[in-house]
Scaffold this motif. Structure first.
Motif, PDB file in Angstrom:
ATOM      1  N   LEU A 145      63.522  34.247  61.020  1.00  0.00           N
ATOM      2  CA  LEU A 145      63.050  35.611  60.779  1.00  0.00           C
ATOM      3  C   LEU A 145      63.863  36.191  59.636  1.00  0.00           C
ATOM      4  N   GLY A 146      63.184  36.870  58.764  1.00  0.00           N
ATOM      5  CA  GLY A 146      63.931  37.574  57.738  1.00  0.00           C
ATOM      6  C   GLY A 146      64.325  36.712  56.571  1.00  0.00           C
ATOM      7  N   MET A 147      63.837  35.463  56.492  1.00  0.00           N
ATOM      8  CA  MET A 147      64.114  34.678  55.281  1.00  0.00           C
ATOM      9  C   MET A 147      63.105  35.103  54.224  1.00  0.00           C
ATOM     10  N   PRO A 148      63.561  35.818  53.189  1.00  0.00           N
ATOM     11  CA  PRO A 148      62.605  36.386  52.242  1.00  0.00           C
ATOM     12  C   PRO A 148      62.179  35.412  51.154  1.00  0.00           C
ATOM     13  N   ASN A 149      62.752  34.194  51.132  1.00  0.00           N
ATOM     14  CA  ASN A 149      62.523  33.346  49.965  1.00  0.00           C
ATOM     15  C   ASN A 149      61.139  32.711  49.979  1.00  0.00           C
ATOM     16  N   GLN A 150      60.338  33.106  49.010  1.00  0.00           N
ATOM     17  CA  GLN A 150      58.955  32.617  48.953  1.00  0.00           C
ATOM     18  C   GLN A 150      58.915  31.106  48.748  1.00  0.00           C
ATOM     19  N   PHE A 151      59.889  30.560  48.012  1.00  0.00           N
ATOM     20  CA  PHE A 151      59.851  29.129  47.743  1.00  0.00           C
ATOM     21  C   PHE A 151      60.125  28.316  49.015  1.00  0.00           C
ATOM     22  N   LEU A 152      60.982  28.856  49.881  1.00  0.00           N
ATOM     23  CA  LEU A 152      61.236  28.163  51.146  1.00  0.00           C
ATOM     24  C   LEU A 152      60.047  28.316  52.081  1.00  0.00           C
ATOM     25  N   GLN A 153      59.437  29.492  52.069  1.00  0.00           N
ATOM     26  CA  GLN A 153      58.245  29.669  52.900  1.00  0.00           C
ATOM     27  C   GLN A 153      57.136  28.745  52.421  1.00  0.00           C
ATOM     28  N   ASP A 154      57.061  28.574  51.096  1.00  0.00           N
ATOM     29  CA  ASP A 154      56.053  27.660  50.547  1.00  0.00           C
ATOM     30  C   ASP A 154      56.289  26.230  51.029  1.00  0.00           C
ATOM     31  N   LEU A 155      57.559  25.818  51.076  1.00  0.00           N
ATOM     32  CA  LEU A 155      57.861  24.459  51.541  1.00  0.00           C
ATOM     33  C   LEU A 155      57.485  24.288  53.012  1.00  0.00           C
ATOM     34  N   GLU A 156      57.763  25.304  53.794  1.00  0.00           N
ATOM     35  CA  GLU A 156      57.468  25.221  55.224  1.00  0.00           C
ATOM     36  C   GLU A 156      55.960  25.072  55.455  1.00  0.00           C
ATOM     37  N   TYR A 157      55.182  25.802  54.660  1.00  0.00           N
ATOM     38  CA  TYR A 157      53.729  25.791  54.856  1.00  0.00           C
ATOM     39  C   TYR A 157      53.020  24.800  53.919  1.00  0.00           C
ATOM     40  N   LEU A 158      53.797  23.958  53.261  1.00  0.00           N
ATOM     41  CA  LEU A 158      53.247  22.978  52.308  1.00  0.00           C
ATOM     42  C   LEU A 158      52.413  23.656  51.223  1.00  0.00           C
ATOM     43  N   ARG A 159      52.895  24.808  50.752  1.00  0.00           N
ATOM     44  CA  ARG A 159      52.249  25.500  49.636  1.00  0.00           C
ATOM     45  C   ARG A 159      53.024  25.286  48.346  1.00  0.00           C
ATOM     46  N   HIS A 160      54.057  24.448  48.390  1.00  0.00           N
ATOM     47  CA  HIS A 160      54.946  24.329  47.239  1.00  0.00           C
ATOM     48  C   HIS A 160      54.220  23.785  46.022  1.00  0.00           C
ATOM     49  N   THR A 161      54.725  24.197  44.844  1.00  0.00           N
ATOM     50  CA  THR A 161      54.111  23.769  43.588  1.00  0.00           C
ATOM     51  C   THR A 161      55.208  23.216  42.679  1.00  0.00           C
ATOM     52  N   SER A 162      54.812  22.866  41.474  1.00  0.00           N
ATOM     53  CA  SER A 162      55.786  22.323  40.517  1.00  0.00           C
ATOM     54  C   SER A 162      56.767  23.380  40.031  1.00  0.00           C
ATOM     55  N   GLU A 163      56.535  24.669  40.402  1.00  0.00           N
ATOM     56  CA  GLU A 163      57.483  25.735  40.043  1.00  0.00           C
ATOM     57  C   GLU A 163      58.505  25.950  41.149  1.00  0.00           C
ATOM     58  N   ASN A 164      58.415  25.177  42.237  1.00  0.00           N
ATOM     59  CA  ASN A 164      59.294  25.453  43.370  1.00  0.00           C
ATOM     60  C   ASN A 164      60.764  25.254  43.002  1.00  0.00           C
ATOM     61  N   GLN A 165      61.526  26.305  43.254  1.00  0.00           N
ATOM     62  CA  GLN A 165      62.939  26.321  42.868  1.00  0.00           C
ATOM     63  C   GLN A 165      63.731  25.170  43.492  1.00  0.00           C
ATOM     64  N   PHE A 166      63.472  24.879  44.766  1.00  0.00           N
ATOM     65  CA  PHE A 166      64.299  23.892  45.457  1.00  0.00           C
ATOM     66  C   PHE A 166      63.925  22.470  45.047  1.00  0.00           C
ATOM     67  N   VAL A 167      62.651  22.279  44.768  1.00  0.00           N
ATOM     68  CA  VAL A 167      62.208  20.979  44.272  1.00  0.00           C
ATOM     69  C   VAL A 167      62.841  20.741  42.908  1.00  0.00           C
ATOM     70  N   ARG A 168      62.812  21.797  42.074  1.00  0.00           N
ATOM     71  CA  ARG A 168      63.380  21.688  40.725  1.00  0.00           C
ATOM     72  C   ARG A 168      64.881  21.413  40.792  1.00  0.00           C
ATOM     73  N   GLU A 169      65.569  22.146  41.671  1.00  0.00           N
ATOM     74  CA  GLU A 169      67.033  21.980  41.755  1.00  0.00           C
ATOM     75  C   GLU A 169      67.412  20.610  42.303  1.00  0.00           C
ATOM     76  N   MET A 170      66.603  20.082  43.199  1.00  0.00           N
ATOM     77  CA  MET A 170      66.902  18.746  43.724  1.00  0.00           C
ATOM     78  C   MET A 170      66.838  17.715  42.597  1.00  0.00           C
ATOM     79  N   TRP A 171      65.832  17.843  41.780  1.00  0.00           N
ATOM     80  CA  TRP A 171      65.686  16.963  40.594  1.00  0.00           C
ATOM     81  C   TRP A 171      66.904  17.125  39.696  1.00  0.00           C
TER      82      TRP A 171
END
Lengths: 1084, 497
Positions: free
Chosen positions: B79-105
């Motif tokens: 609850l209260g996690m405001p990060n859209q990129f993490l929410q995108d990962l949870e719901y499999l909405r992530h895209t090539s702009e995803n911050q965490f995917v980019r940082e992992m690379w």
């Protein structure tokens, strides 16, 4: 909701209270009035003195003569003397008292008495007498056979003969070919300011000043003709009495992004004038440091023939100019429960607790608890004067500004000595020396995340009390409904964030007139700037987690300068005036810094004073850096018949910062001016009293590209192996041996015109300023292991129009003058190293915004880039219609679906395709207007400043609009969406904090501000004991601001003097509204 | 004229004084090293390798478990996690702009770059050959580890082993087989040049056993089961000589005294200040679900950001020791000594009960534990038809968790065994950054996400049904960060993204 209007509150202060507030000033006044017979004081008569009757003046004049005669005895012994007498009158045949009369070339002098009469013993063989008086043309009269010489002095034609300081010299204003704005001391000192940069707001066309913070001593960000650097420095070069200083983005230990201005170490009361050099012709003599404009600051020096003691005292009370309306305890408690219940969680407050809250529905007003009425005071005692051989100016100042946030303050103690003496026949030596000590304590603001007292004061749960136990001073540690804002009162009161500085800015110089018209000048200057920052986070407050933590940081800067110039000034025949200047300068800066820190103390008593007392030692650090600059400069001016003016100047700068392949840079400029007023066809129209056309072109540079950036340096880091720290080193960048300065070429065309006997004066300038070779972190594939490579690539253009109008609307007994300026600047990115755009700025970690700015080729710097807020999903049908995004529920926020990989909207909102430009922090235009009214000793000064068309990202609103119950919100959020209240602005209450950066938080930051309003009374003919020329005044600052912006103040910058992350507001220190009483008088 | 000459002489004099210091405009930093004068002795070599280790923090402190657990079935946003990129990962909405995917690379390539610097500079240093080869071996292990991460997340990736200019990073994606060959070469060098164990002062460095086990994992991922069995056998069948074994208690893996013990194969090492502390506790610790918030525990800040799915929590049997070591609902307050109960379970592997400053914990994060070697060995044995031995190693891990043999498996078919070992890995390694790799490797990703979507929607948030709508077969690779494609036109995007 209680809403305090501090202005009214202050006006309601009783007279007694005002007197009490003024107590320190009054005491000092009384002290000053007590007759001090031993005071040796000059006797310059002035406009307000009553004239010949006062015996004291005569005594002083006699003393003066006696002392001067005694001084001169030794040197002039053995000469036969001859007595010359006479009367000095002005053109209206009124006697002029106080005129300085000297035997030319020798320091034998006297002053005319109240009847304008003088008597002087001139040695045999003296050729002439020189008569001088402030505001009058100096006259040299040959001594003939007569022993009586009567003289009529005429007033100086101030406007035309006004002298403007330029780089390495000065010129008559009429001879100026470049674009230079002057700000005089009177205008600066109208506003109570701690540092000079703050005083420039709205004063000069083309100069945009952003007050980054209301913190006492905070830096103001200055942009002369727009932002021209992306990553290098954007602040102008300051040249204080010839010593060039780059102020950068400030210094200090504030716990946030705000910094103190380096100029806060300079006492603004010592300033005589400020010249802002704007076009390349004016600035290129400063070469590689001139691209952002040059601000020349001249401190006060003595006037020959007058000894003047002036005392200034001001005392004022500040209060917060505006408060943000937030929910009271009951409204918030209901919201906290609603948000949880809507998420099928247990309510935060039980019915019994709610019942109790209803007893005291207002709860704690955290803003009231944090803010206070704070005094500010300034005392200045100045001595100045001079005779034929020597001029001096000595002053001392104490400035104290308490902050409107508890426990924050800024104090400065400073002293200044400016001396110049003629020695031998043709040699002058002198010094400008100022020393200052500042001490400040900051309340943590502009800190981002959950940190910072302003953020907390707005968002803290109002149900919570300040103290859990007031007697024991046990604070409520932290917000309890979700977001952990530490108690702002505890933070402000208990956390120590102290900054101290000692600065000595001094030079000695000698000037030798080798032969007539040819002068050599050598100067050695130094800027010694030592800082110490102390931080202590006691165990008693939340931020320490119960483990106290202290950090001590020291900085030691030595900056020295040697300048050697030759100048030649010659009038050839009557039509040709030529002046030449050449020089070599050396400057070197050396900085050493260290920081130590430890934690876990037995108790909080020792604070930061004993790091060794901590049980855990943190990693210490130190640094040692150096830069140097070697420069050759030259300038030639030619004036033909006072009509056609040509000037060329150039500088070659060698800078240690540049890559080894590019050590030296050449910066030339040229300008022409045509004084049309001297042409008969203009003169004869009778319309103009002055008309001049100017044009200039030149190249300047920006060396603020950081240190050691061209070298393949390594960075240290640590890892744990075998349960111990080991140190590692790795290359931190891709080296670039070609790294060089940023290059700005600027074209300027200007017009100076005046009408009706110079009562209306207009200066207009149009410029195009193109910066290339921008220092830019060109993105490289992460595959390289690096993100960027620092290269000279990228280009930015600024073009704009500046207009300054001065008019003397009434000039008789009732005087009214108006100064107005307006500036338009259009900023455009021309190239970004091949990239079409680049996202910049880290965003905030707590709100997870990601970067909020995007640089786009073809657009201006700093654009806000995000989603478009599109109202609230009102019902299931709207929800089904979509688009899908981060808050996809009834009552959730809807964002616009702009596109997809195919270009068509695809029913979902994502970062790739649905963000766009949603705001521009750059204003369309800005400026200021000053009005001065004067009637029979009464003076009113009204200064307005304005800015139009800039957007502000209100970071605070991201949480203040979001009804999660995790933090307090705008009072207006009582109107949030609910099934029965179809709000299209505030979403439904629930605990989801999904806060994407959208247009909902980008607000219009345009404003019109009554910056200062001063009412003064100048006592005519005042002549009590030792006081004369007295002025009493009351000044209001930041009285009214007309704006739609919802934050504390539209003059704000969360990122301080940032380059790219413009126009953000996130828990900054609010501006104060100040009511100030002041007195200024001369002591005789 | 004479005066002019004198002046000129004086001025020239000044010029000469400063010019004679020919270094006036040269930059000679005294507070930092420049590449030209570094990499000259053993200490420099050690420092170069230390910097490679240090870069692991940025990968493993959070990103590895985020990308392995969030777009899989183990973790969700609190609850209260405001990060859209993490929410995108949870719901499999992530895209090539995803911050965490980019940082992992990005962060894996940072390790590669620092490793390349060490690998290319150290051989030129005159020093003890054994130590030299060991250091190069450590760096090659770390480079292999990160290339292994890269190929598992993205498939074909640019292979760079020497960067002379930025151009070297501008190439196209290297076929995965070539990258794997480099990984195998690096690990083979590492296993031949690093020792089986170190003295206490070097604990945490790459060992021979770690290189072999990681190589086993590479073979397993490549589905070369025979190679996997033989490589892992070298360690597992001789575990005493490597000092490996299972702790008696599962929880000992996260206890300060035992975390570097016999079960540790390779981990990143944290330490309280002045070292770098582990801040996982801050992200995972309870907040909203704890009545009164985390302040009742007397701690400074917890975020309850990375929390377990109910789907994961429901998989643990009560008798499984791993249940309470992985997730917990009860916490003892430092303030009042009382037990406070959360309404939902939160992850506690990195939780330290008496750590008052949660951001500075010194609990290590395991990259490879010995139980991983055992379960991989079991999995590969099952694939090559050695079912009995496979059961033996699977049960060894399971027995430790239950402190009894009551829950042991027996007589599983090859297919049943695959399901059992995958489930065992989930229970054993929850929140250790293995899950997404395991689901993708075993080809069960789409099916599992569909199941999880339905289960989670039925017992927790109803909007979890979105996951089943969003999951696509191409999601077995991550999207190449858009930034990289923008900067390097030679790069192609993965299918579907």
């Amino acid at each position: 909701m209680k809403r305090i209007i501090p202005f009214r509150e202050i006006l309601n202060l009783s007279l007694i209270k005002i007197l009490l507030i003024m107590r320190p000033a009054i005491i000092l006044m009384v002290l000053a009035i007590i007759p001090v017979n031993t005071v040796y004081a000059g006797s310059e008569e002035n406009a307000f003195s009553s004239g010949p009757t006062d015996k004291l003046i005569e005594n002083l004049i006699i003393n003066h003569q006696v002392i001067q005669a005694t001084n001169d005895l030794t040197g002039e012994m053995g000469y036969q003397q001859r007595t010359i007498t006479g009367t000095v009158l002005d053109i209206n045949k009124n006697p002029l008292p106080g005129v300085n009369v000297v035997v030319t070339g020798i320091t034998i002098g006297t002053i005319t008495d109240a009847g304008g009469k003088y008597r002087i013993e001139a040695p045999q063989g003296s050729r002439s007498l020189t008569f001088s008086f402030v505001g009058m043309d100096t006259q040299e009269v040959p001594i003939g056979t007569s022993n009586q010489i009567n003289v009529t002095l005429t007033e100086s034609a101030i406007d035309l003969e006004e002298v403007v300081v330029i780089g390495y010299g000065s010129v008559r204003k009429s001879d100026l070919t470049g674009s230079v704005s002057s700000v005089k001391a009177d205008a600066l000192q109208e506003t109570p300011i701690t540092s000079i940069d703050q005083g420039l707001v709205g004063r000069a066309a083309g100069v945009m000043v952003t007050q980054t913070s209301g913190m006492p001593g905070a830096i103001a960000s200055i942009r002369v003709r727009g932002t021209s650097s992306l990553q290098g420095g954007n602040e102008p070069l300051y040249v204080i009495d010839g010593f060039p200083i780059y102020n950068g983005s400030g210094f200090g230990n504030t716990g946030g992004e705000t910094q103190y201005s380096g100029l806060s170490t300079i006492n603004p009361s010592d300033i005589e004038s400020i010249e802002i050099l704007k076009d390349a012709s004016a600035t290129s003599i400063y070469g590689a440091r001139a691209a952002n404009g040059v601000i020349l600051i001249t401190t006060k020096s003595g006037q020959r023939g007058t000894d003047l003691i002036t005392f200034d005292a001001t005392y004022g009370i500040q209060s917060v100019a505006r408060k943000i309306p937030v929910m009271n305890a009951l409204e918030f408690a209901e919201l906290a429960n609603e948000a949880r219940v809507n998420d099928k969680l247990a309510p935060f407050y039980t019915e019994a607790e709610l019942q109790q809250i209803r007893q005291n529905p207002e709860g704690t007003d955290w803003q009231d608890e944090l803010f206070r009425s704070a005094p500010t005071q300034n005392y200045q005692l100045s001595f100045s004067g001079g005779d034929q051989k020597m001029i001096y100016s000595v002053s001392t100042n104490y400035n104290q500004q308490e902050g409107i946030i508890r426990n924050s303050y800024f104090k400065r103690y400073s002293g200044k000595v400016n001396l110049e003496r003629n020695i031998l026949e043709r040699i002058r030596v002198g010094t400008h020396s100022t020393i200052s000590y500042t001490i400040a304590n900051a309340a943590r603001t502009d800190a981002g995340g959950t940190q910072g007292v302003i953020t907390a004061a707005m968002k803290m749960n109002p149900v919570l009390p300040v103290y859990e136990n007031e007697e024991l001073k046990e604070y409520t540690p932290v917000n309890n409904t979700g977001i952990p804002y530490p108690n702002p009162v505890a933070t402000a009161e208990e956390m120590v964030r102290e900054s101290k500085s000692i600065r000595l800015l001094a030079d000695i110089y000698g000037e030798w007139e080798i032969i007539k018209d040819l002068k050599a000048k050598v100067s050695f200057g130094t800027d010694l700037f030592n800082t110490k920052f102390n931080t202590f986070i006691p165990s008693s407050i939340f931020e320490s987690s119960g483990i106290a933590n202290a950090t001590v940081t020291g900085g030691y800067t030595t900056n020295w300068l040697n300048e050697n110039t030759l100048s030649w000034n010659k009038k050839i025949a009557s039509d040709h005036q030529v002046s030449l200047l050449g020089g070599i300068t050396f400057q070197q800066n050396h900085y050493e810094g260290f920081a130590g820190s430890s934690q876990n103390y037995v108790n909080d008593i020792l604070t930061y004073n004993s790091l060794q007392a901590g049980a855990i030692y943190n990693q210490p650090s130190s640094s040692n850096t150096e830069w140097s600059l070697l420069s050759y400069l030259g300038r030639a001016n030619y004036n033909l018949k006072e009509r056609y003016l040509v000037s060329v100047s150039a500088r070659v700068d060698g800078s240690s910062r540049f890559g080894k392949n590019n050590k030296y840079a050449f910066f030339p400029s040229g300008s022409v001016a045509w004084r049309l007023i001297e042409e008969d066809f203009i003169k004869n129209t009778g319309i103009f009293s002055n008309l001049k056309l100017r044009a200039s072109y030149g190249i300047t540079g920006n060396q603020e590209i950081g240190l050691y950036n061209s070298l393949p340096t390594l960075t240290s880091t640590t890892y744990t192996l075998g349960r111990a720290l080991v140190t590692g080193f790795y290359p931190n960048k891709i080296p670039n041996p070609d790294l060089r300065w940023e290059r700005t070429s600027q074209f300027d065309v200007g017009l100076d015109a005046s009408f009706w006997k110079s009562r209306l004066r207009i200066t207009a300038d149009y410029y195009i300023k193109k910066t290339t070779d921008l220092i830019y972190d060109v993105g490289v594939p992460f595959v390289s292991g690096f993100s960027n490579s620092l290269q000279n690539i990228g280009s930015v253009q600024n073009n704009g129009l500046e207009l300054a109008i001065e008019s003397d609307n009434f000039t008789g007994e009732f005087q009214w003058t108006t100064n107005f300026n307006i500036s338009f600047n259009k900023n455009k990115i021309l190239e970004l190293g091949g990239e079409a755009y680049k996202d910049v700025g880290a965003g905030d970690g707590h709100l997870k915004t990601g970067s909020v700015h995007r640089l786009i080729v073809g657009e201006s710097i700093g654009l806000f880039y995000g989603y478009i807020f599109d109202g609230i999903f009102q019902n299931q049908d709207e929800l089904t219609a979509g688009p899908k995004s981060f808050t996809h529920w009834v009552g959730g926020r809807r964002y616009k679906d702009l596109g997809s990989a195919t270009g068509e909207p695809d029913g979902k909102v994502d970062a790739n395709y649905d963000r766009t430009v949603i705001g521009d922090p750059n204003p369309d235009f800005f400026g200021g207007m000053a009005n001065r009214f004067f009637y029979k000793g009464f003076e009113i000064n009204l200064f307005l400043q304005y800015c139009y068309g800039n957007d502000i990202f209100n970071y605070n609103a991201m949480e203040l609009e979001l009804p999660t119950g995790g933090n307090n919100v705008y009072a207006d959020v009582v109107n949030r969406w609910s099934p029965t209240n179809p709000s299209n602005k505030y979403p439904v209450a629930n605990t989801n904090r999904s806060a994407v950066f959208s247009s909902a938080y980008v607000e219009d930051g345009s404003y019109l501000k009554v910056k200062t309003l001063t009412l003064a009374y100048i006592f005519p003919g005042l002549n009590i004991k030792h006081i004369s020329n007295m002025k009493l005044y009351i000044t209001g600052q930041n009285l009214v601001t007309f704006t739609k912006y919802r934050g504390y103040d539209p003059e704000v910058s969360y990122r301080g003097a940032t380059n790219l992350e413009l126009g953000e507001d996130y828990g900054g220190y609010p501006q104060a509204k100040t009511i100030l009483l002041g007195v200024r008088f001369d002591i005789r | 004229m004479k005066k002019i000459i004198i002046t000129l002489i004086i001025l020239t004099g000044f010029t000469l004084i400063f010019h004679s210091c020919s270094s006036f405009l040269e930059e000679n930093p005294v507070d930092r090293y420049v590449e030209g004068n570094f990499y000259s002795d053993q200490y420099d070599a050690e420092a170069a390798v230390t910097a490679v280790y240090q870069a692991l923090y940025n990968i493993y402190s959070r990103h590895m478990f985020l990308l392995n657990e969030l777009p899989a079935d183990d973790e969700k946003n609190g609850l209260g996690m405001p990060n859209q990129f993490l929410q995108d990962l949870e719901y499999l909405r992530h895209t090539s702009e995803n911050q965490f995917v980019r940082e992992m690379w990005q962060r894996n390539y940072v390790v590669v770059a620092r490793a390349n610097t060490a690998i290319n500079n150290i051989p030129g240093i005159t020093m003890d050959e054994t130590v030299k080869n060991r250091l190069v071996g450590e760096a090659r292990f770390l480079r292999a580890l990160c290339y292994f991460n890269l190929v598992r997340f993205w498939g074909d990736v640019p292979l760079v082993t020497l960067l002379e200019s930025v151009e070297d990073a501008m190439g196209p994606r290297t076929p995965i087989a070539e990258v794997y060959q480099q990984i195998i070469d690096d690990l083979t060098f590492a296993e031949n040049n690093t020792p089986a164990s170190y003295s206490a002062s070097d604990i945490g460095r790459v060992t021979k056993g770690a290189a072999k086990i990681l190589l086993g994992k590479v073979y397993l991922t490549m589905q070369e089961f025979e190679s996997c069995v033989s490589k892992l056998a070298e360690v597992v069948e001789n575990e005493a000589s490597y000092g490996y074994g299972l702790h008696e208690n599962y929880g000992d893996n996260w206890e300060k005294a035992t975390e570097n013990g016999k079960e540790m194969v390779f981990s990143i090492e944290y330490m309280n200040p002045p070292g770098t502390g582990n801040s996982a506790m801050v992200l995972q610790g309870p907040k909203y679900s704890l009545p009164g918030g985390y302040a009742v525990l007397g701690l400074s800040e917890l975020n309850e950001a990375d929390i377990p799915t109910m789907d994961l929590y429901s998989q643990f049997l009560d008798a499984d020791e791993r249940k309470n070591e992985t997730c917990r609902t009860e916490f003892i307050s430092l303030n009042d000594g009382q037990v406070h109960v959360c309404s939902i379970p939160v992850f506690v592997k990195y939780w330290e009960d008496n750590e008052a400053v949660p951001g500075q914990s010194d609990a290590n994060i395991h990259i490879v534990r010995y139980s991983d070697a055992l379960l991989m060995y079991a999995e590969a044995l099952n694939e090559v038809g050695q079912s009995a031995k496979a059961h033996e190693y699977l049960n060894r891990v399971r027995e430790r968790a239950f402190n009894s043999a009551d829950n042991n498996y027996s007589g599983l078919s090859q297919e049943e065994f695959r399901t059992a070992v995958l489930k065992e890995r989930r229970l054993e390694f929850a929140m250790e950054g293995h899950r997404w790799f395991d689901l993708v490797r075993t080809g069960t990703f789409v099916q599992r996400m569909t199941e999880q979507s339905a289960y989670e929607a039925s017992v927790a948030e109803s909007n979890k049904v979105e996951i089943a709508q969003n999951v696509k077969p191409y999601m077995v690779l991550m999207p190449i960060p858009q930034r990289e494609i923008d900067l390097n036109p030679a790069l192609t995007q993965n299918q579907g993204w």
